[in-house]
Design a protein around this motif. Structure first.
Motif, PDB file in Angstrom:
ATOM      1  N   SER A  55       5.638  -2.566  -7.097  1.00 13.78           N
ATOM      2  CA  SER A  55       5.374  -3.844  -7.754  1.00 13.78           C
ATOM      3  C   SER A  55       6.688  -4.573  -7.917  1.00 13.78           C
ATOM      4  O   SER A  55       7.715  -3.951  -8.166  1.00 13.78           O
ATOM      5  CB  SER A  55       4.751  -3.608  -9.134  1.00 13.78           C
ATOM      6  OG  SER A  55       4.730  -4.805  -9.888  1.00 13.78           O
ATOM      7  N   THR A  56       6.653  -5.880  -7.792  1.00 17.43           N
ATOM      8  CA  THR A  56       7.807  -6.694  -8.201  1.00 17.43           C
ATOM      9  C   THR A  56       7.426  -7.523  -9.417  1.00 17.43           C
ATOM     10  O   THR A  56       7.930  -7.326 -10.512  1.00 17.43           O
ATOM     11  CB  THR A  56       8.277  -7.612  -7.053  1.00 17.43           C
ATOM     12  OG1 THR A  56       8.762  -6.791  -6.003  1.00 17.43           O
ATOM     13  CG2 THR A  56       9.383  -8.552  -7.502  1.00 17.43           C
ATOM     14  N   THR A  58       4.521  -7.993 -11.302  1.00 16.23           N
ATOM     15  CA  THR A  58       3.778  -7.501 -12.467  1.00 16.23           C
ATOM     16  C   THR A  58       4.716  -6.671 -13.356  1.00 16.23           C
ATOM     17  O   THR A  58       4.781  -6.865 -14.571  1.00 16.23           O
ATOM     18  CB  THR A  58       2.569  -6.659 -12.019  1.00 16.23           C
ATOM     19  OG1 THR A  58       1.845  -7.398 -11.043  1.00 16.23           O
ATOM     20  CG2 THR A  58       1.657  -6.331 -13.182  1.00 16.23           C
ATOM     21  N   LEU A 273       0.373 -12.968  -4.432  1.00 15.26           N
ATOM     22  CA  LEU A 273       1.664 -12.460  -3.968  1.00 15.26           C
ATOM     23  C   LEU A 273       1.723 -10.940  -4.180  1.00 15.26           C
ATOM     24  O   LEU A 273       1.053 -10.438  -5.059  1.00 15.26           O
ATOM     25  CB  LEU A 273       2.833 -13.169  -4.639  1.00 15.26           C
ATOM     26  CG  LEU A 273       2.891 -14.690  -4.462  1.00 15.26           C
ATOM     27  CD1 LEU A 273       4.154 -15.232  -5.134  1.00 15.26           C
ATOM     28  CD2 LEU A 273       2.863 -15.099  -2.997  1.00 15.26           C
TER      29      LEU A 273
HETATM   30  N1   CP Z   1       0.577  -9.884  -7.824  1.00 10.94           N
HETATM   31  C1   CP Z   1       1.091  -8.640  -7.940  1.00 10.94           C
HETATM   32  O1   CP Z   1       0.452  -7.743  -8.477  1.00 10.94           O
HETATM   33  O2   CP Z   1       2.354  -8.510  -7.456  1.00 10.94           O
HETATM   34  P1   CP Z   1       3.227  -7.173  -7.512  1.00 10.94           P
HETATM   35  O3   CP Z   1       2.545  -6.157  -6.637  1.00 10.94           O
HETATM   36  O4   CP Z   1       4.586  -7.561  -7.021  1.00 10.94           O
HETATM   37  O5   CP Z   1       3.249  -6.714  -8.944  1.00 10.94           O
END
Ligand code: CP
Length: 334
Positions: A55-56, A58, A273
């Motif tokens: 994840s980035t 969240t 995203l």
């Molecule tokens: N939208 C989302 O969950 O992005 P991440 O996977 O970067 O958390």
């Protein structure tokens, strides 16, 4: 809905009143997120930020939201770095980690895992995504964004038309968002995906039972009067093999030319995203970056507001945030 001390595991917990409550608190968080002032209302509180899947936004926005309320963040990232890799159960992990913090945000690759973890937790747990199942905080920030974007066009969520595109089978954000949209009136859904990646029947049933119109199609057809175009990434990590995922990457590309052909000039473009910008995928082309209707980075900014609101409500400080206001004394970009 009583937020204080409770878990946030699924959008099924929400009704329109609860959504409005979250959005009202989120709106009050704007001056803090913009660094116009700061608050120390959660001074001394600790967030356990447990991300057992990549994840980035969240992960970082949960942490940022908690810091902006004055709290501290402790993180664990990756399954292989945790004792889960040694066979510890989710229940035991929860019993232990809930002794170290005041609230936990968690992501895990398995459906139902965050709910299972919550059973062992003595403190509130917020679901940051469990497999292909749900992503409730993403759905709330998406809905908040939709409401804000449509306000600019003088309309609202009731009566809107949304086109959801791409991997609707494994994309948990479209599952959670669809359920929230079903709480509103007369929403139209156009669901565009390869047949093999179509929206699960369980979500279609929710749409049908709520009396909304929907159309399932395998391609962009003619001119769509959608208010929102919600593009998604092929969730390659959920496919049985990379080879299978590769069959679908690049199938539903959205670029300026396709947008102009199939959508209204005011259609808002969203994506949870990350977008897959590699040439073989590229489902949301960079040539849309300067299109004013591209709302993807407004979505990510709104994520901080919504997550601040959820922390404030869950920890019962939503009405006293401004009592702990302080000045910001560093340079802030306007
Ligand atoms: N939208 C989302 O969950 O992005 P991440 O996977 O970067 O958390």
């Amino acid at each position: 809905m009583n937020f204080k001390g409770g878990h946030i595991l699924s959008v099924n917990q929400f009704d329109r009143e609860a959504i409005e409550q979250v959005f009202n608190v989120a709106h009050q968080m704007l001056p803090y997120a913009k660094r116009q002032k700061r608050t120390t209302v959660l001074d001394g509180a600790i967030l356990g930020n447990l991300f057992f899947e990549p994840s980035t936004r969240t992960r970082v926005s949960f942490g940022t939201a908690f810091n902006l309320l004055g709290g501290e963040v402790r993180e664990t990232t990756g399954l292989s770095n945790s004792a889960l890799a040694k066979g510890e159960s989710l229940y035991d992990t929860a019993r232990v980690l809930s002794g170290y913090s005041d609230i936990i945000a968690m992501r895990h690759p398995d459906t139902g895992s965050v709910a299972e973890f919550a059973q062992g937790s003595r403190i509130p747990v917020i679901n940051g995504g469990d497999g292909a199942n749900e992503h409730p905080t993403q759905a709330l920030l998406d809905l908040y964004t939709i409401q804000k974007e449509l306000e600019h066009h003088g309309s609202g969520i009731d009566g809107m038309h949304i086109a959801m595109i791409g991997d609707l089978k494994y994309g948990r954000t479209v599952h959670s968002l669809s359920k929230l949209l079903c709480l509103f009136k007369n929403v139209r859904f156009t669901l565009i995906s390869p047949k093999e990646l179509s929206m699960p029947q369980g979500i279609i049933d929710v749409i049908e039972n709520a009396g909304h119109q929907y159309k399932i199609t395998e391609q962009f057809e003619g001119s769509l009067d959608a208010d929102i175009c919600y593009q998604t990434r092929i969730q390659e990590e959920r496919f049985p093999s990379q080879q299978e995922a590769n069959q679908y990457r690049g199938k539903f590309r959205l670029n300026q030319q396709i947008y102009t052909k199939h959508f209204q000039s005011k259609t808002v473009i969203m994506h949870p995203l990350p977008r897959d910008s590699r040439a073989e995928a590229n489902e949301l082309d960079n040539d849309l970056n300067l299109n004013p209707n591209l709302a993807i980075f407004r979505q990510t900014d709104n994520g901080v507001l919504v997550r601040m609101a959820l922390f404030a409500l869950t920890l019962g400080v939503e009405n006293i945030v401004s009592q702990f206001d302080q000045k910001v004394c560093w340079h802030v970009n306007p």
